[in-house]
Write an enzyme that holds these catalytic residues in place. Structure first.
Site, PDB file in Angstrom:
ATOM      1  N   SER A  10       0.818  -1.212   0.000  1.00 60.40           N
ATOM      2  CA  SER A  10       0.000   0.000   0.000  1.00 60.40           C
ATOM      3  C   SER A  10       0.852   1.262   0.000  1.00 60.40           C
ATOM      4  O   SER A  10       1.609   1.521   0.943  1.00 60.40           O
ATOM      5  CB  SER A  10      -0.923   0.015   1.222  1.00 60.40           C
ATOM      6  OG  SER A  10      -1.637   1.236   1.280  1.00 60.40           O
ATOM      7  N   HIS A  35      -0.923  -1.065  -4.397  1.00 63.35           N
ATOM      8  CA  HIS A  35      -2.230  -0.660  -3.879  1.00 63.35           C
ATOM      9  C   HIS A  35      -2.236   0.839  -3.618  1.00 63.35           C
ATOM     10  O   HIS A  35      -1.328   1.371  -2.974  1.00 63.35           O
ATOM     11  CB  HIS A  35      -2.507  -1.418  -2.577  1.00 63.35           C
ATOM     12  CG  HIS A  35      -3.922  -1.319  -2.105  1.00 63.35           C
ATOM     13  ND1 HIS A  35      -4.938  -2.093  -2.624  1.00 63.35           N
ATOM     14  CD2 HIS A  35      -4.489  -0.555  -1.143  1.00 63.35           C
ATOM     15  CE1 HIS A  35      -6.062  -1.820  -2.001  1.00 63.35           C
ATOM     16  NE2 HIS A  35      -5.827  -0.874  -1.105  1.00 63.35           N
ATOM     17  N   ASP A  37      -4.614   3.859  -2.108  1.00 63.97           N
ATOM     18  CA  ASP A  37      -5.806   4.221  -1.344  1.00 63.97           C
ATOM     19  C   ASP A  37      -6.172   5.673  -1.578  1.00 63.97           C
ATOM     20  O   ASP A  37      -5.486   6.584  -1.112  1.00 63.97           O
ATOM     21  CB  ASP A  37      -5.555   3.994   0.151  1.00 63.97           C
ATOM     22  CG  ASP A  37      -5.464   2.521   0.507  1.00 63.97           C
ATOM     23  OD1 ASP A  37      -6.392   1.776   0.179  1.00 63.97           O
ATOM     24  OD2 ASP A  37      -4.451   2.120   1.121  1.00 63.97           O
ATOM     25  N   MET A  39      -8.600   8.559  -0.649  1.00 70.56           N
ATOM     26  CA  MET A  39      -9.526   8.919   0.431  1.00 70.56           C
ATOM     27  C   MET A  39      -9.978  10.360   0.268  1.00 70.56           C
ATOM     28  O   MET A  39      -9.166  11.238  -0.041  1.00 70.56           O
ATOM     29  CB  MET A  39      -8.841   8.750   1.789  1.00 70.56           C
ATOM     30  CG  MET A  39      -8.264   7.375   2.049  1.00 70.56           C
ATOM     31  SD  MET A  39      -7.467   7.338   3.674  1.00 70.56           S
ATOM     32  CE  MET A  39      -6.729   5.698   3.629  1.00 70.56           C
ATOM     33  N   HIS A  68      -7.929   1.680  -4.873  1.00 68.40           N
ATOM     34  CA  HIS A  68      -8.994   1.460  -3.892  1.00 68.40           C
ATOM     35  C   HIS A  68      -9.638   2.801  -3.573  1.00 68.40           C
ATOM     36  O   HIS A  68      -9.043   3.645  -2.914  1.00 68.40           O
ATOM     37  CB  HIS A  68      -8.377   0.818  -2.642  1.00 68.40           C
ATOM     38  CG  HIS A  68      -9.342   0.582  -1.531  1.00 68.40           C
ATOM     39  ND1 HIS A  68      -8.924   0.270  -0.254  1.00 68.40           N
ATOM     40  CD2 HIS A  68     -10.694   0.603  -1.471  1.00 68.40           C
ATOM     41  CE1 HIS A  68      -9.973   0.096   0.521  1.00 68.40           C
ATOM     42  NE2 HIS A  68     -11.064   0.312  -0.193  1.00 68.40           N
ATOM     43  N   MET A  70     -11.825   4.926  -1.582  1.00 68.84           N
ATOM     44  CA  MET A  70     -12.545   5.119  -0.319  1.00 68.84           C
ATOM     45  C   MET A  70     -13.180   6.503  -0.359  1.00 68.84           C
ATOM     46  O   MET A  70     -12.784   7.428   0.359  1.00 68.84           O
ATOM     47  CB  MET A  70     -11.591   4.950   0.857  1.00 68.84           C
ATOM     48  CG  MET A  70     -11.191   3.502   1.066  1.00 68.84           C
ATOM     49  SD  MET A  70     -10.139   3.257   2.509  1.00 68.84           S
ATOM     50  CE  MET A  70      -8.535   3.330   1.719  1.00 68.84           C
ATOM     51  N   MET A 139     -11.979  -5.448   4.212  1.00 64.08           N
ATOM     52  CA  MET A 139     -11.228  -4.561   5.082  1.00 64.08           C
ATOM     53  C   MET A 139     -11.102  -5.216   6.453  1.00 64.08           C
ATOM     54  O   MET A 139     -12.104  -5.548   7.078  1.00 64.08           O
ATOM     55  CB  MET A 139     -11.934  -3.208   5.214  1.00 64.08           C
ATOM     56  CG  MET A 139     -11.935  -2.369   3.943  1.00 64.08           C
ATOM     57  SD  MET A 139     -10.267  -1.949   3.357  1.00 64.08           S
ATOM     58  CE  MET A 139      -9.585  -1.101   4.786  1.00 64.08           C
ATOM     59  N   GLY A 144      -9.250   4.308   6.593  1.00 66.59           N
ATOM     60  CA  GLY A 144      -8.977   5.716   6.824  1.00 66.59           C
ATOM     61  C   GLY A 144      -7.566   6.010   7.262  1.00 66.59           C
ATOM     62  O   GLY A 144      -7.046   7.089   6.985  1.00 66.59           O
ATOM     63  N   PHE A 145      -6.928   5.062   7.949  1.00 68.73           N
ATOM     64  CA  PHE A 145      -5.577   5.308   8.456  1.00 68.73           C
ATOM     65  C   PHE A 145      -4.752   4.033   8.367  1.00 68.73           C
ATOM     66  O   PHE A 145      -5.277   2.925   8.574  1.00 68.73           O
ATOM     67  CB  PHE A 145      -5.617   5.778   9.917  1.00 68.73           C
ATOM     68  CG  PHE A 145      -6.371   7.063  10.123  1.00 68.73           C
ATOM     69  CD1 PHE A 145      -5.734   8.288   9.961  1.00 68.73           C
ATOM     70  CD2 PHE A 145      -7.715   7.050  10.456  1.00 68.73           C
ATOM     71  CE1 PHE A 145      -6.430   9.473  10.134  1.00 68.73           C
ATOM     72  CE2 PHE A 145      -8.414   8.228  10.634  1.00 68.73           C
ATOM     73  CZ  PHE A 145      -7.775   9.448  10.469  1.00 68.73           C
ATOM     74  N   GLY A 147      -1.575   1.507   9.668  1.00 65.45           N
ATOM     75  CA  GLY A 147      -0.975   1.142  10.942  1.00 65.45           C
ATOM     76  C   GLY A 147      -1.946   0.699  12.014  1.00 65.45           C
ATOM     77  O   GLY A 147      -1.568   0.584  13.178  1.00 65.45           O
ATOM     78  N   ASP A 177      -7.141  -6.162   3.283  1.00 66.81           N
ATOM     79  CA  ASP A 177      -6.396  -4.923   3.514  1.00 66.81           C
ATOM     80  C   ASP A 177      -6.568  -4.506   4.969  1.00 66.81           C
ATOM     81  O   ASP A 177      -7.682  -4.287   5.435  1.00 66.81           O
ATOM     82  CB  ASP A 177      -6.938  -3.835   2.588  1.00 66.81           C
ATOM     83  CG  ASP A 177      -6.195  -2.517   2.720  1.00 66.81           C
ATOM     84  OD1 ASP A 177      -5.234  -2.444   3.488  1.00 66.81           O
ATOM     85  OD2 ASP A 177      -6.595  -1.554   2.026  1.00 66.81           O
TER      86      ASP A 177
END
Length: 219
Positions: A10, A35, A37, A39, A68, A70, A139, A144-145, A147, A177
């Protein structure tokens, strides 16, 4: 015989001051996809990056871009994602009023189509489109974040999805993910996952290429 596991690191966890270098690392590595993301700060409580970054990375990265979305109204960006270099576009079932139509439009734009589910969203939300998509993204953290800690019930969700898909003639890939690392990856693969997305575990590693190889081999 072990099936091949695809690894999609990612980009969200990469160093944004050296995206070119990190993209070259992905080229050298055993990673299968990259990947990305996207957002919007509405569908998820964070803003990441958008089409200019996808387009810029596409000029360097030789691996397929696994985009992806979001975002709310992801159907508004299908042609732009394709033009920016997306090979696969995944939208959230929760964000699409007309999911089947969105999947058709993604395919018409020349991309593979995926549908994603948040941790609390039941598998029934995608049951009617399983024969139409190329990938289902589970998911295993709340989006959203990067870690975040792995949600342990995700493994059973993958297992149940695997059972649903194995009854079909057309079998989309199962991607996971969130919180994927050396401990959770073997459990997810055993449950039926085909594609593993890993962000901080890869990009935060001392040797990201070795980490990708380890995830792919499950050693």
């Amino acid at each position: 015989m072990n099936k091949e596991i695809l690894i999609s690191p990612s980009l969200l966890s990469a160093d944004f001051t050296q995206l070119g270098e990190d993209s070259e690392m992905i080229n050298r590595s055993a990673a299968d996809w990259l990947h990305m993301d996207v957002m919007d700060g509405v569908f998820v409580p964070n803003i990441s990056f958008g089409l200019p970054v996808i387009k810029a990375v596409h000029t360097v990265c030789q691996k397929p871009l696994d985009v992806h979305m979001m975002t709310v109204h992801p159907e508004n960006y299908i042609r732009q994602v394709a033009d920016a270099g997306g090979a696969l576009m995944t939208v959230h079932a929760e964000a699409c009023t007309h999911l089947h139509r969105t999947i058709q439009e993604i395919h018409s734009a020349g991309m593979k189509a995926g549908v994603a589910l948040n941790p609390a969203t039941p598998l029934a939300m995608v049951e009617e489109v399983l024969s139409d998509v190329d990938l289902v993204l589970i998911m295993s953290v709340n989006p959203g974040f990067s870690g975040q800690s792995f949600i342990t019930s995700s493994t059973d969700k993958v297992r149940r999805l695997r059972q649903m898909i194995d009854r079909l003639e057309h079998r989309p890939l199962i991607e996971v993910d969130g919180g994927v690392n050396g401990k959770t990856a073997p459990m997810l693969v055993a449950a039926g996952a085909d594609v593993l997305v890993s962000g901080s575990y890869v990009f935060g590693a001392e040797d990201p290429e070795a980490t990708i190889r380890s995830l792919k081999s499950r050693d």
